[in-house]
Each structure stands twice: as structure tokens, then as C-alpha cells.
Design a protein around this motif. Structure first.
Motif, PDB file in Angstrom:
ATOM      1  N   PHE A  70      13.234  12.200  -9.763  1.00 52.46           N
ATOM      2  CA  PHE A  70      12.518  10.991 -10.189  1.00 52.46           C
ATOM      3  C   PHE A  70      12.892  10.720 -11.645  1.00 52.46           C
ATOM      4  N   ARG A  71      13.723   9.703 -11.865  1.00 47.78           N
ATOM      5  CA  ARG A  71      14.208   9.393 -13.214  1.00 47.78           C
ATOM      6  C   ARG A  71      14.084   7.898 -13.485  1.00 47.78           C
ATOM      7  N   PRO A  72      12.952   7.459 -14.035  1.00 50.78           N
ATOM      8  CA  PRO A  72      12.773   6.026 -14.302  1.00 50.78           C
ATOM      9  C   PRO A  72      13.858   5.460 -15.217  1.00 50.78           C
ATOM     10  N   GLU A  73      14.505   6.339 -16.035  1.00 50.41           N
ATOM     11  CA  GLU A  73      15.543   5.858 -16.971  1.00 50.41           C
ATOM     12  C   GLU A  73      16.711   5.206 -16.229  1.00 50.41           C
ATOM     13  N   ARG A  74      16.874   5.502 -14.965  1.00 46.92           N
ATOM     14  CA  ARG A  74      17.971   4.867 -14.206  1.00 46.92           C
ATOM     15  C   ARG A  74      17.917   3.346 -14.290  1.00 46.92           C
ATOM     16  N   PHE A  75      16.683   2.842 -14.445  1.00 45.61           N
ATOM     17  CA  PHE A  75      16.504   1.391 -14.461  1.00 45.61           C
ATOM     18  C   PHE A  75      16.281   0.870 -15.881  1.00 45.61           C
ATOM     19  N   GLY A  76      16.506   1.737 -16.874  1.00 45.48           N
ATOM     20  CA  GLY A  76      16.305   1.335 -18.261  1.00 45.48           C
ATOM     21  C   GLY A  76      17.482   0.539 -18.795  1.00 45.48           C
ATOM     22  N   PRO A 133       7.891  -2.660 -19.673  1.00 46.19           N
ATOM     23  CA  PRO A 133       9.156  -2.346 -18.994  1.00 46.19           C
ATOM     24  C   PRO A 133       9.214  -0.937 -18.422  1.00 46.19           C
ATOM     25  N   PHE A 134       8.632   0.054 -19.137  1.00 43.70           N
ATOM     26  CA  PHE A 134       8.752   1.418 -18.606  1.00 43.70           C
ATOM     27  C   PHE A 134       7.914   1.578 -17.337  1.00 43.70           C
ATOM     28  N   LEU A 135       6.734   0.954 -17.343  1.00 46.72           N
ATOM     29  CA  LEU A 135       5.920   0.994 -16.117  1.00 46.72           C
ATOM     30  C   LEU A 135       6.723   0.402 -14.959  1.00 46.72           C
ATOM     31  N   GLY A 136       7.400  -0.726 -15.230  1.00 49.32           N
ATOM     32  CA  GLY A 136       8.240  -1.351 -14.195  1.00 49.32           C
ATOM     33  C   GLY A 136       9.318  -0.393 -13.704  1.00 49.32           C
ATOM     34  N   GLN A 137       9.889   0.384 -14.635  1.00 44.40           N
ATOM     35  CA  GLN A 137      10.941   1.345 -14.235  1.00 44.40           C
ATOM     36  C   GLN A 137      10.376   2.425 -13.316  1.00 44.40           C
ATOM     37  N   THR A 138       9.131   2.877 -13.612  1.00 42.11           N
ATOM     38  CA  THR A 138       8.554   3.923 -12.734  1.00 42.11           C
ATOM     39  C   THR A 138       8.342   3.354 -11.323  1.00 42.11           C
ATOM     40  N   ALA A 173       0.849  -1.204   0.000  1.00 38.74           N
ATOM     41  CA  ALA A 173       0.000   0.000   0.000  1.00 38.74           C
ATOM     42  C   ALA A 173       0.879   1.247   0.000  1.00 38.74           C
ATOM     43  N   GLY A 174       1.950   1.225   0.812  1.00 36.82           N
ATOM     44  CA  GLY A 174       2.873   2.366   0.848  1.00 36.82           C
ATOM     45  C   GLY A 174       3.520   2.556  -0.518  1.00 36.82           C
ATOM     46  N   ALA A 175       3.936   1.450  -1.141  1.00 36.43           N
ATOM     47  CA  ALA A 175       4.602   1.541  -2.447  1.00 36.43           C
ATOM     48  C   ALA A 175       3.660   2.147  -3.489  1.00 36.43           C
ATOM     49  N   LEU A 176       2.411   1.704  -3.520  1.00 38.82           N
ATOM     50  CA  LEU A 176       1.460   2.238  -4.513  1.00 38.82           C
ATOM     51  C   LEU A 176       1.137   3.700  -4.224  1.00 38.82           C
ATOM     52  N   THR A 177       1.065   4.042  -2.938  1.00 38.16           N
ATOM     53  CA  THR A 177       0.779   5.429  -2.564  1.00 38.16           C
ATOM     54  C   THR A 177       1.882   6.352  -3.086  1.00 38.16           C
ATOM     55  N   TRP A 178       3.146   5.968  -2.837  1.00 37.53           N
ATOM     56  CA  TRP A 178       4.260   6.820  -3.280  1.00 37.53           C
ATOM     57  C   TRP A 178       4.386   6.817  -4.800  1.00 37.53           C
ATOM     58  N   TRP A 179       4.124   5.656  -5.423  1.00 43.93           N
ATOM     59  CA  TRP A 179       4.165   5.605  -6.883  1.00 43.93           C
ATOM     60  C   TRP A 179       3.108   6.569  -7.448  1.00 43.93           C
ATOM     61  N   GLY A 180       1.915   6.578  -6.836  1.00 43.96           N
ATOM     62  CA  GLY A 180       0.851   7.483  -7.282  1.00 43.96           C
ATOM     63  C   GLY A 180       1.313   8.932  -7.195  1.00 43.96           C
ATOM     64  N   TRP A 181       2.008   9.272  -6.105  1.00 41.18           N
ATOM     65  CA  TRP A 181       2.495  10.629  -5.934  1.00 41.18           C
ATOM     66  C   TRP A 181       3.533  10.954  -7.023  1.00 41.18           C
ATOM     67  N   CYS A 182       4.423  10.011  -7.305  1.00 36.62           N
ATOM     68  CA  CYS A 182       5.439  10.225  -8.353  1.00 36.62           C
ATOM     69  C   CYS A 182       4.771  10.433  -9.712  1.00 36.62           C
TER      70      CYS A 182
END
Ligand code: HEM
Length: 462
Positions: free
Chosen positions: A381-387, A320-325, A278-287
Motif C-alpha cells: 500500500f503506497r499512496p505515493e504512487r499517485f503523488g 491531495p494525500f487523502l485522495g492518494q490513499t 460501500a466496498g471502496a470505503l470498507t477497503w480504504w478503512g482496512w488500508c
């Protein structure tokens, strides 16, 4: 300094890593830690470097901030570590003696028994239930073009529903709201208690909120187990859930889990299995709400892959990009920002320092994740770090699920659940901050949550 003095029980200061001066048995440090644990440790790292030593009451306390040291500790030196007894005592009032709490052979036996239930194949079978829970929850949300939602509460109820379905083939009914409140109460109390040397007995008059919270959770879990036993006694069919697996588990000697072991594992699976997600989804939503370009890219990927149909486990690799976010949100806001503190059971050498038996060892993923050496511009916040084109992240620098033999048992479960729910959300909504609202400040109460319940504005996609 002669070699004799080095072997004394109390090492001389120059034999110890740098750190704040030892004054008043470490009381000033303990006082500063309680209200701002992460800020306090960050200041220590900035001032003293990758290994920080403090004397805290009777403990020799070491913090490690370098990925190589973290792996040395959690992987290579694992057998010489236990979790800090006082911390565990504060959590055990809810978790009993589950795999999260146990040590030594008792832990290894539980871990061996439980591991197959959380393997990727097993988790894949739960994906349909996760999506069903997500679709039903979203269908019950306001249907107007835009609405301000208590997003954190909605994510907590949803992940609780997911764990109730996968654990008990049940649903989040009226008990779920009470359980959410009870867990919040317990987390705040357990975190506060950790800074005291001992807890008053549970019957103490001022412990009424803790007693009430424990009762709510116990009634929920024990009620589910009792209902299942009655179902089995009445000749009911097997159910495709984790409780069914737990009831059938046997160790190497053919021994099943005892009644209390079953209760404890169900409680830990229920608590650890939804609160952090729940915490992870909450913070992801904020990002997503604060990075519209990344959100739009992730939504476009979801649209291209799913074309409006519901997601399934086989879609995850194609997003994959969703996974990176998600990985990037877990980096900036790891739901378990400080690993449960460890204690050494034997003397060991780590990073060139000699640690006597009984030392306290701290590892803080939140700070490792914000270290510019491994994550340039760490606050961004840079999802590309995990690309695929990104520079390799050193092993041990990224630890949302911990590392070594005690790595999170439910990590595959969590990532599957979060990705599927995130895809469902992006299919339907654009998330934006509620205008005029204060940005959430990360607050530690065992897990990392916003300082006040996060609300987000949901805008329906055409
Ligand atoms: C985003 C979600 C999650 C995060 C960030 C997370 C994080 C963690 C971390 C960091 C640890 C290790 C703590 C330490 O080493 O001190 C841990 C342990 C554990 N987690 Fe998770 N977790 C998540 C979801 C889950 C889920 C969904 C389940 C179960 C369904 C679960 C069950 C457990 C258990 C049983 C342990 C204890 C393992 C052991 O001690 O052997 N977690 N988790």
C-alpha cells in the motif's frame, strides 16, 4: 499450414494465443474459475502471458492483461463489443433494461440522457447531503473512547443513506437493513448463476430466496416512485434530487423515460450507486487501519485544511494525500475487480491476434492493478504512487471505474462521496484492526468484498 486452413471457422491452435489445452469442452477451466475466478486468471496470466486463450463450452475466450490491449478493446473497438449476454441476463432480474444492461442505440440514448445528472457540477450540489448523511451516521456510532464496529455494515448503511437522499430525498429507514441483506443474497445468486448456461424460471421452488430479495428491492424503489408521483399529483414542490431529474429527462425527440425505464434507472442508480462505494470505503478503512503512518498523514492534512469544520466539495482539491490513499485502496481492492465480460459482435484484430465475431473477452482490473510492470511492489500500500512526483502510470493500467464509452457513470459521484466520508472519519477516529481478527480475504461476488463482514476498532481522536 496453408492459407486456406487459416480461414476455417475453427482456427488451428497455432493461430491462437497461448492458453490451457482444450479438454472436455473447457469444463476443468470452468470448474476452477467459479470458486476462485481471480486466482485462476492470475495463474493463466503467469503461465501464458498477456493474451490467454481458452475454449470454454461453445465460446472462444480471450483474456487481455496489457494496458494497450485494454484501451484498444474498450476505447477503439468499443462499437464491436457488447456485454456477455448470459452475465447480463443474471443481473437483469434486478436492473431491468437500465443503462447498465442496455446495448446499442438503446444504451446510447439512456447514456446521453443520464450523463448530465452525473456531471461534476450536478454532483457538487449533492455534497452537502453526503456530508449530512455522514455526520448523522457518525453521531449515532458508539461514543466511548474506543469501540469495535461492524465497519463494512456501517459503510453499506451510510452509502445507502447517501444514495437514498440524493436519489429520492429520503433516508435509510428500517427498509435499508432488509435491502442490504437482499442485495447480498442477489449478488451471490447472480454470480453463481453466471457459471450455468441457463437459469431456472423464477417461480421454481428453490428460487424463493431470490424472489424474496427481489421483492424487497422492488418494494423499496417502486414505493419511492409511487410516493413521488403522489407528491407531484398533490401539487408538491420540485425536489432537488436525481428522481426529479429523471422525471424531467427528455431524449432528442422530446420523449421522457417510460414508467419501466424510470424504475430500471432508479434501481441501477440505487444498487450501483451504493454497493461499490460501500466496498471502496470498507477497503480504504482496512488500508488505513493497517497503515498507521499513511493514516496519520491523511488525518494531519484533513486537520490542516478543515480545522475541525465539516468538509465541503471545495475542500476535496485541497486534500491531495487523502485522495492518494483512496486511489491506492481502489488499486489494491477495486470494488469492480473484473469488468463485465464482453462479446465481440464482429471480427477484429487485437494485439496482433484475429478474434472472430462471437469471441468472449475478459478484462480484469484486479490483476492489472497488481502487475509489477506498472505498479512496482504491487502488494504494498503506497499512496505515493499517485503523488505528483510519481512515475506516470500507463493509460489502461489503472481501471477502477473501467474505461471507454461505458466507463462508470457515477465515478465523480463516488469519488466525491468517498472523499467526504473519509475526511469525516479521519477527523473523529483512528482506525485499527480488531486485535486477534483475521485479515480480510478479498472475495468476488460480482463486487469485491471481504470474505467475512469486516469489523474495525475505532479509537476516538482527542
Ligand atoms: C467506488 C465506486 C464505484 C466503482 C468502483 C464503480 C465501478 C464501475 C465500473 C468498473 C463500471 C464499468 C463496468 C464495465 O465496463 O463492465 C461501472 C459502470 C457503471 N456505474 Fe459504477 N462504480 C462505482 C460507483 C458508482 C456510482 C456511485 C454510480 C451511480 C450513482 C454508478 C453507476 C454506474 C452505472 C450506471 C454504470 C453503467 C454505465 C454504462 O454501462 O454506460 N457507479 N461502474
Amino acid at each position: 499450414m496453408n492459407s486456406l486452413s487459416k480461414t476455417k471457422t475453427q482456427p488451428a491452435r497455432q493461430d491462437l494465443p497461448p492458453g490451457p489445452p482444450c479438454r472436455f469442452f473447457g469444463l476443468p477451466e470452468l470448474r476452477a474459475m467459479g470458486p476462485d475466478y481471480l486466482g485462476f486468471l492470475q495463474a493463466q496470466q503467469r503461465q501464458h502471458g498477456d493474451v490467454v486463450y481458452m475454449r470454454l463450452a461453445q465460446y472462444r475466450d480471450y483474456s487481455f492483461f496489457h494496458p494497450e490491449q485494454v484501451r484498444e478493446l474498450l476505447v477503439a473497438a468499443h462499437e464491436g463489443l457488447i456485454r456477455w449476454e448470459r452475465g447480463i441476463e443474471c443481473m437483469a432480474s434486478a436492473h431491468g433494461h437500465s443503462v447498465l444492461i442496455a446495448e446499442g442505440e438503446a444504451w446510447a440514448r439512456k447514456r446521453r440522457m443520464l450523463q448530465p445528472g452525473f456531471a461534476p457540477k450536478r454532483v457538487a450540489a449533492f455534497a452537502t447531503l453526503m456530508v449530512q448523511a455522514g455526520e448523522e451516521a457518525l453521531a449515532a456510532w458508539p461514543q466511548q473512547a474506543q469501540a469495535d464496529m461492524p465497519f463494512e455494515h456501517a459503510m453499506t448503511q451510510l452509502t445507502m443513506d447517501v444514495i437514498l437522499r440524493t436519489l429520492f430525498s429520503s433516508h435509510a429507514g428500517p427498509q435499508a437493513r432488509a435491502a442490504e441483506q437482499a442485495l447480498r443474497t442477489l449478488s451471490v445468486i447472480a454470480y453463481r448463476e453466471m457459471f450455468w448456461p441457463a437459469s431456472a424460471p423464477l417461480w421454481a421452488p428453490w428460487k424463493a430466496p431470490k424472489r424474496r430479495a427481489l421483492k424487497v428491492l422492488n418494494q423499496l424503489i417502486e414505493g419511492q416512485i409511487a410516493a413521488r408521483r403522489a407528491h407531484i399529483a398533490a401539487g408538491g414542490a420540485d425536489k432537488p434530487d436525481l428522481l426529479d431529474m429523471l422525471l424531467k429527462l427528455q431524449d432528442e425527440n422530446g420523449q421522457p423515460l417510460s414508467d419501466s425505464e424510470l424504475r430500471d434507472e432508479c434501481m441501477t442508480t440505487f444498487l450501483a450507486g451504493h454497493e461499490t462505494s460501500a466496498g471502496a470505503l470498507t477497503w480504504w478503512g482496512w488500508c488505513m487501519a493497517t497503515h498507521p503512518e499513511a493514516a496519520a498523514q491523511a488525518a494531519a492534512e484533513v486537520d490542516a485544511q478543515l480545522g475541525g469544520r465539516k468538509p465541503g466539495v471545495e475542500d476535496i482539491a485541497q486534500l491531495p494525500f487523502l485522495g492518494q490513499t483512496i486511489k491506492e485502496a481502489l488499486r489494491l481492492y477495486p470494488p469492480a475487480p473484473a469488468l463485465l465480460t464482453r462479446k465481440s459482435t464482429k471480427a477484429m484484430d487485437i494485439a496482433g491476434w484475429h478474434l472472430p465475431a462471437g469471441s468472449m473477452l475478459r478484462i480484469t482490473p484486479y490483476l492489472m492493478h497488481r502487475d509489477a510492470r506498472w505498479f512496482p511492489a504491487p502488494e504494498a500500500f503506497r499512496p505515493e504512487r499517485f503523488g505528483p512526483a510519481a512515475a506516470e502510470i500507463p493509460r489502461g493500467a489503472y481501471l477502477p471505474f473501467g474505461a471507454g464509452p461505458r466507463v462508470c457513470l457515477g465515478q465523480h459521484f463516488a469519488l466525491t462521496e468517498i472523499t467526504l466520508i473519509a475526511a469525516l472519519l479521519l477527523q473523529r477516529y483512528r482506525l485499527v484492526p480488531v486485535p486477534g481478527s483475521e485479515p480480510p480475504r478479498p472475495t468476488l461476488n460480482i463486487t469485491l468484498r471481504p470474505h467475512q463482514p469486516l469489523r474495525l476498532r475505532l479509537i476516538k481522536r482527542a
